[in-house]
Scaffold this motif. Structure first.
Motif, PDB file in Angstrom:
ATOM      1  N   MET A  85       0.861  -1.175   0.000  1.00 28.92           N
ATOM      2  CA  MET A  85       0.000   0.000   0.000  1.00 28.92           C
ATOM      3  C   MET A  85       0.904   1.232   0.000  1.00 28.92           C
ATOM      4  O   MET A  85       1.900   1.265   0.735  1.00 28.92           O
ATOM      5  N   ARG A 136      -0.761   0.234   8.500  1.00 26.20           N
ATOM      6  CA  ARG A 136      -1.920  -0.418   7.915  1.00 26.20           C
ATOM      7  C   ARG A 136      -2.636  -1.249   8.971  1.00 26.20           C
ATOM      8  O   ARG A 136      -2.017  -1.744   9.910  1.00 26.20           O
ATOM      9  N   ASN A 185      -4.867  -4.421   8.647  1.00 30.21           N
ATOM     10  CA  ASN A 185      -5.340  -5.421   7.690  1.00 30.21           C
ATOM     11  C   ASN A 185      -6.775  -5.864   7.976  1.00 30.21           C
ATOM     12  O   ASN A 185      -7.521  -6.197   7.056  1.00 30.21           O
ATOM     13  N   THR A 227      -7.307  -0.990   5.628  1.00 29.21           N
ATOM     14  CA  THR A 227      -7.073   0.452   5.676  1.00 29.21           C
ATOM     15  C   THR A 227      -5.582   0.735   5.835  1.00 29.21           C
ATOM     16  O   THR A 227      -4.878   0.037   6.573  1.00 29.21           O
ATOM     17  N   VAL A 228      -5.140   1.770   5.134  1.00 32.78           N
ATOM     18  CA  VAL A 228      -3.784   2.286   5.297  1.00 32.78           C
ATOM     19  C   VAL A 228      -3.889   3.708   5.825  1.00 32.78           C
ATOM     20  O   VAL A 228      -4.826   4.441   5.473  1.00 32.78           O
ATOM     21  N   CYS A 238      -3.906   7.450  -2.234  1.00 28.52           N
ATOM     22  CA  CYS A 238      -3.452   6.130  -1.816  1.00 28.52           C
ATOM     23  C   CYS A 238      -3.564   5.170  -2.993  1.00 28.52           C
ATOM     24  O   CYS A 238      -4.315   5.385  -3.945  1.00 28.52           O
TER      25      CYS A 238
END
Length: 121
Positions: free
Chosen positions: A34, A71, A73, A77-78, A95
């Motif tokens: 990411m 992040r 997992n 989401t980052v 992103c």
């Protein structure tokens, strides 16, 4: 259909912090690396930070020591935590993620729509 949705942008004073989340909007199988990019006015889009599936991180020299990428997992989401912001950080932040939607599908690169960050002096 999977989408990446950024939020958290806005106007902030120099020296202040801002946190940008970017979440995948639909169920998926896996997310590999990411990344966060930014495009400043009149400049090319530039890589800001990357976090791999193994949580290794790397940063552009201009943000090292000030920005932190992470992040979650479980939430797909980052995050980009930005501290000690300066007017030079003003840009649209995007992103980007390598996503495998199903176990039998190929991996594709997805982009968010971008979020504006403006740092006032």
């Amino acid at each position: 259909q999977v989408q990446l949705v950024e939020s958290g942008g806005g106007l902030v004073q120099a020296g202040g912090p801002l946190r940008l989340p970017c979440a995948a909007s639909a169920p998926l199988f896996s997310i590999n690396a990411m990344r966060w990019y930014r495009r400043a006015p009149g400049k090319e889009r530039a890589l800001v930070a990357i976090v791999t599936s193994g949580d290794r991180t790397n940063y552009a020299d201009s943000v090292k020591g000030r920005f932190t990428v992470s992040r979650d997992n479980a939430k797909n989401t980052v995050y980009l935590q930005m501290n000690s912001l300066s007017p030079e950080d003003t840009a649209v932040y995007y992103c980007n993620a390598l996503i495998q939607v199903r176990s039998d599908s190929a991996t594709f690169r997805y982009w968010g729509q971008g979020t504006q960050v403006t740092v006032s002096s």
